[in-house]
Design a protein around this motif. Structure first.
Motif, PDB file in Angstrom:
ATOM      1  N   MET A 124       0.811  -1.207   0.000  1.00  0.00           N
ATOM      2  CA  MET A 124       0.000   0.000   0.000  1.00  0.00           C
ATOM      3  C   MET A 124       0.853   1.270   0.000  1.00  0.00           C
ATOM      4  O   MET A 124       0.339   2.362  -0.252  1.00  0.00           O
ATOM      5  CB  MET A 124      -0.926   0.001   1.217  1.00  0.00           C
ATOM      6  CG  MET A 124      -2.001  -1.074   1.188  1.00  0.00           C
ATOM      7  SD  MET A 124      -3.113  -0.934  -0.228  1.00  0.00           S
ATOM      8  CE  MET A 124      -3.850   0.663   0.087  1.00  0.00           C
ATOM      9  N   ALA A 125       2.134   1.158   0.269  1.00  0.00           N
ATOM     10  CA  ALA A 125       3.013   2.330   0.233  1.00  0.00           C
ATOM     11  C   ALA A 125       3.237   2.839  -1.187  1.00  0.00           C
ATOM     12  O   ALA A 125       3.741   3.946  -1.377  1.00  0.00           O
ATOM     13  CB  ALA A 125       4.356   2.013   0.886  1.00  0.00           C
ATOM     14  N   ASN A 126       2.863   2.038  -2.171  1.00  0.00           N
ATOM     15  CA  ASN A 126       2.954   2.466  -3.565  1.00  0.00           C
ATOM     16  C   ASN A 126       1.776   3.398  -3.868  1.00  0.00           C
ATOM     17  O   ASN A 126       0.606   2.994  -3.766  1.00  0.00           O
ATOM     18  CB  ASN A 126       2.924   1.248  -4.487  1.00  0.00           C
ATOM     19  CG  ASN A 126       2.967   1.637  -5.951  1.00  0.00           C
ATOM     20  OD1 ASN A 126       1.946   1.996  -6.533  1.00  0.00           O
ATOM     21  ND2 ASN A 126       4.137   1.557  -6.557  1.00  0.00           N
TER      22      ASN A 126
ATOM     23  N   SER B  65       2.375  10.806  -0.661  1.00  0.00           N
ATOM     24  CA  SER B  65       2.969   9.483  -0.437  1.00  0.00           C
ATOM     25  C   SER B  65       2.388   8.840   0.816  1.00  0.00           C
ATOM     26  O   SER B  65       2.413   9.447   1.897  1.00  0.00           O
ATOM     27  CB  SER B  65       4.491   9.601  -0.291  1.00  0.00           C
ATOM     28  OG  SER B  65       5.072  10.074  -1.497  1.00  0.00           O
ATOM     29  N   PRO B  66       1.859   7.629   0.699  1.00  0.00           N
ATOM     30  CA  PRO B  66       1.301   6.939   1.873  1.00  0.00           C
ATOM     31  C   PRO B  66       2.380   6.685   2.921  1.00  0.00           C
ATOM     32  O   PRO B  66       3.537   6.423   2.591  1.00  0.00           O
ATOM     33  CB  PRO B  66       0.787   5.614   1.287  1.00  0.00           C
ATOM     34  CG  PRO B  66       0.630   5.869  -0.186  1.00  0.00           C
ATOM     35  CD  PRO B  66       1.697   6.853  -0.545  1.00  0.00           C
ATOM     36  N   GLU B  67       1.991   6.774   4.174  1.00  0.00           N
ATOM     37  CA  GLU B  67       2.901   6.502   5.286  1.00  0.00           C
ATOM     38  C   GLU B  67       2.478   5.196   5.950  1.00  0.00           C
ATOM     39  O   GLU B  67       1.323   5.045   6.345  1.00  0.00           O
ATOM     40  CB  GLU B  67       2.861   7.643   6.298  1.00  0.00           C
ATOM     41  CG  GLU B  67       3.353   8.964   5.746  1.00  0.00           C
ATOM     42  CD  GLU B  67       3.360  10.049   6.809  1.00  0.00           C
ATOM     43  OE1 GLU B  67       4.351  10.151   7.539  1.00  0.00           O
ATOM     44  OE2 GLU B  67       2.363  10.778   6.907  1.00  0.00           O
ATOM     45  N   LYS B  68       3.400   4.256   6.078  1.00  0.00           N
ATOM     46  CA  LYS B  68       3.091   2.960   6.681  1.00  0.00           C
ATOM     47  C   LYS B  68       3.577   2.905   8.120  1.00  0.00           C
ATOM     48  O   LYS B  68       4.568   3.526   8.474  1.00  0.00           O
ATOM     49  CB  LYS B  68       3.732   1.837   5.865  1.00  0.00           C
ATOM     50  CG  LYS B  68       5.243   1.939   5.734  1.00  0.00           C
ATOM     51  CD  LYS B  68       5.805   0.853   4.839  1.00  0.00           C
ATOM     52  CE  LYS B  68       7.322   0.992   4.718  1.00  0.00           C
ATOM     53  NZ  LYS B  68       7.930  -0.021   3.854  1.00  0.00           N
ATOM     54  N   GLN B  69       2.819   2.145   8.931  1.00  0.00           N
ATOM     55  CA  GLN B  69       3.175   1.929  10.337  1.00  0.00           C
ATOM     56  C   GLN B  69       3.453   3.252  11.057  1.00  0.00           C
ATOM     57  O   GLN B  69       4.456   3.420  11.748  1.00  0.00           O
ATOM     58  CB  GLN B  69       4.384   0.998  10.444  1.00  0.00           C
ATOM     59  CG  GLN B  69       4.156  -0.393   9.888  1.00  0.00           C
ATOM     60  CD  GLN B  69       3.119  -1.161  10.683  1.00  0.00           C
ATOM     61  OE1 GLN B  69       3.163  -1.210  11.897  1.00  0.00           O
ATOM     62  NE2 GLN B  69       2.162  -1.766   9.982  1.00  0.00           N
ATOM     63  N   LYS B  70       2.537   4.201  10.867  1.00  0.00           N
ATOM     64  CA  LYS B  70       2.713   5.532  11.462  1.00  0.00           C
ATOM     65  C   LYS B  70       2.210   5.522  12.911  1.00  0.00           C
ATOM     66  O   LYS B  70       1.043   5.223  13.164  1.00  0.00           O
ATOM     67  CB  LYS B  70       1.958   6.581  10.657  1.00  0.00           C
ATOM     68  CG  LYS B  70       2.215   8.006  11.123  1.00  0.00           C
ATOM     69  CD  LYS B  70       1.554   8.988  10.192  1.00  0.00           C
ATOM     70  CE  LYS B  70       1.857  10.423  10.602  1.00  0.00           C
ATOM     71  NZ  LYS B  70       3.287  10.740  10.499  1.00  0.00           N
TER      72      LYS B  70
END
Length: 219
Positions: free
Chosen positions: A23-25, A47-52
């Protein structure tokens, strides 16, 4: 003595870290948002941020949250995308807490009015049906109990995707997403082609698997 080889587990889209990596893409994430929300006007996203992580140092006794994927579009609407594998019977209260933390940190700056609050869409992808109704997509909005044409404009939308639901007129894109969550092959478009290739690359990368295992051991 016969040599035996340990079979490596397959980490699919529903695995927390895989979900975040895929999903970070931005292109794939935007496609998923449009598919799930039905809002085709989502043309661009930051830009998506993961594990925020959202922490509150001034209230150390409060529970912190870690968002699987946090996204903002160019209209400054916020989206939280979560993968939920186990049914802990707390989905509604979990969503309530996530929204409270989101509001605390991101939706309203000093000097602004409540009308300036950013809209929030919470999306949970579940490997179970929390309502036992068999639907693939559940959506919730704030309406008056006796007359649902009366809406309270709170700027909050909640969508729950049940990966174990039965197809009933959903779009091919949404059904393809359900197949991806269930680790079934999807031959629909370039987005799913890319996602499945990415998932395979992650599984084939021993260094990434080692990092994943270390991360899983920490929880």
């Amino acid at each position: 003595m016969k040599e035996t080889h340990k079979i490596q587990p397959w980490y699919g889209f529903s695995e927390d870290q895989v979900f975040g990596e895929v999903m970070a893409n931005s292109d794939f994430c935007r496609y998923v948002l449009r598919t799930v929300t039905g809002i085709t006007e989502i043309s661009e996203i930051f830009s998506p941020e993961k594990q925020k992580e959202i922490k509150d140092p001034s209230h150390k006794t409060q529970k912190d949250v870690r968002l699987d994927v946090s996204v903002e579009d160019h209209e400054h609407n916020l989206y939280d995308l979560e993968m939920q594998v186990k049914d802990k019977k707390d989905l509604g209260r979990r969503i309530r807490y996530y929204i409270s933390k989101y509001d605390q940190r991101y939706t309203l700056n000093k000097g602004k009015t409540y009308r300036d609050m950013k809209n929030i869409t919470i999306i949970f992808f579940c490997m179970f049906d929390p309502f036992k109704q068999g639907k693939i997509r559940y959506s919730f909005h704030w309406t008056e109990d006796s007359d649902q044409t009366i809406k309270l404009s709170a700027g909050i939308d909640i969508i729950i995707i049940n990966a174990k639901g039965k197809p009933n007129g959903e779009s091919n894109d949404l059904l393809g997403l359900v197949d991806l969550i269930n680790d079934r092959p999807v031959h629909l478009n370039k987005y799913f082609d890319w996602a499945q290739k990415k998932i395979k690359e992650l599984n084939d990368d021993p260094k990434w698997r080692d990092r994943l295992w270390t991360t899983r051991q920490d929880f």
